[in-house]
Design a protein around this motif. Structure first.
Motif, PDB file in Angstrom:
ATOM      1  N   LEU A  78       0.875  -1.167   0.000  1.00 10.00           N
ATOM      2  CA  LEU A  78       0.000   0.000   0.000  1.00 10.00           C
ATOM      3  C   LEU A  78       0.916   1.222   0.000  1.00 10.00           C
ATOM      4  N   ASP A 127      -0.077  -2.394  -4.654  1.00 13.03           N
ATOM      5  CA  ASP A 127      -1.357  -3.084  -4.828  1.00 13.03           C
ATOM      6  C   ASP A 127      -2.491  -2.069  -4.781  1.00 13.03           C
ATOM      7  N   GLU A 141      -9.500  -0.773   2.785  1.00 17.19           N
ATOM      8  CA  GLU A 141      -8.961  -1.941   3.498  1.00 17.19           C
ATOM      9  C   GLU A 141      -7.807  -2.521   2.732  1.00 17.19           C
ATOM     10  N   TYR A 142      -6.772  -2.910   3.470  1.00 17.44           N
ATOM     11  CA  TYR A 142      -5.620  -3.559   2.861  1.00 17.44           C
ATOM     12  C   TYR A 142      -5.102  -4.618   3.827  1.00 17.44           C
ATOM     13  N   GLU A 143      -5.079  -5.848   3.367  1.00 13.90           N
ATOM     14  CA  GLU A 143      -4.539  -6.973   4.139  1.00 13.90           C
ATOM     15  C   GLU A 143      -5.139  -7.049   5.546  1.00 13.90           C
ATOM     16  N   GLY A 144      -6.453  -6.826   5.653  1.00 12.47           N
ATOM     17  CA  GLY A 144      -7.149  -6.945   6.922  1.00 12.47           C
ATOM     18  C   GLY A 144      -7.070  -5.724   7.826  1.00 12.47           C
ATOM     19  N   ARG A 157      -8.073  -1.781   8.278  1.00 12.19           N
ATOM     20  CA  ARG A 157      -9.059  -0.826   7.768  1.00 12.19           C
ATOM     21  C   ARG A 157      -8.583   0.596   8.060  1.00 12.19           C
ATOM     22  N   GLU A 177       3.617  -2.778   4.030  1.00  8.91           N
ATOM     23  CA  GLU A 177       3.657  -4.137   3.501  1.00  8.91           C
ATOM     24  C   GLU A 177       3.184  -5.124   4.548  1.00  8.91           C
ATOM     25  N   PRO A 178       2.571  -6.223   4.116  1.00 10.40           N
ATOM     26  CA  PRO A 178       2.047  -7.216   5.061  1.00 10.40           C
ATOM     27  C   PRO A 178       3.142  -7.881   5.896  1.00 10.40           C
ATOM     28  N   LEU A 216       0.608  -4.833   9.345  1.00  7.20           N
ATOM     29  CA  LEU A 216       1.409  -4.200   8.303  1.00  7.20           C
ATOM     30  C   LEU A 216       2.643  -3.552   8.907  1.00  7.20           C
ATOM     31  N   HIS A 233      -1.392  -3.035  13.476  1.00  2.99           N
ATOM     32  CA  HIS A 233      -2.050  -4.320  13.679  1.00  2.99           C
ATOM     33  C   HIS A 233      -3.548  -4.147  13.570  1.00  2.99           C
TER      34      HIS A 233
END
Length: 170
Positions: free
Chosen positions: A2, A28, A75-78, A80, A144-145, A150, A168
């Motif tokens: 992101l 992404d 939302e990105y990788e859970g 918000r 990044e995840p 992140l 988190h």
């Protein structure tokens, strides 16, 4: 990844350069926290990213205001994010804005000061300005995840990472 940018303040193009341009192209999702200024600048960002998500800022013209909301949720990788350019009332108002949107963190712009403030109830992330830093470092944010959330970093267009942080999902 992101990528978060803000406060372009341009009348022509996106003014992306170096690592900031690469980060936008590699992302992404790209989030812009407002103050493009004119519609050709918004068009230039949209040409760089098919997953572009923006909000309008206080210096944006009516064409941008008709195309972008004042606030949105991404939302990105859970995780918000509540996104806005600015709200009156500082960090307290930004936190309330995030809570109203049931967010894990808030993305905002306006000050041109790159910041990741994790001290309050909700993390507050301002990527600064990549193009018009107004006495601060030119910057953007990259997230990044990692396990459970992140990992974020504030980065200059030259590629210097000058702050890292973890977010988190709640």
């Amino acid at each position: 990844m992101l990528t978060i940018v803000s406060d372009t303040h341009s009348t022509g193009g996106h003014r992306l350069d170096g690592r900031t341009l690469d980060a936008v192209r590699e992302a992404d999702i790209v989030v812009h926290a407002g103050d493009f200024m004119t519609e050709p600048v918004l068009d230039a960002f949209e040409a760089e990213s098919s997953t572009f998500r923006g909000v309008h800022g206080n210096n944006d013209d009516s064409a941008i205001r008709s195309r972008l909301p004042k606030a949105r949720t991404v939302e990105y990788e859970g995780v918000r994010f509540a996104v806005t350019h600015t709200v009156r009332g500082g960090n307290t108002a930004l936190t309330l804005f995030g809570k109203e949107r049931e967010a894990d963190a808030v993305i905002f712009g306006h000050s041109h000061r790159p910041t990741a403030d994790l001290a309050g109830e909700l993390p507050l992330i301002n990527p600064g300005s990549h193009a018009q830093p107004r006495g601060h470092r030119p910057a953007h944010a990259e997230l990044e995840p990692i396990a459970g959330g992140l990992r974020g970093r504030l980065v200059t267009p030259d590629g210097e990472v000058f702050e890292t942080f973890d977010l988190h999902a709640e």
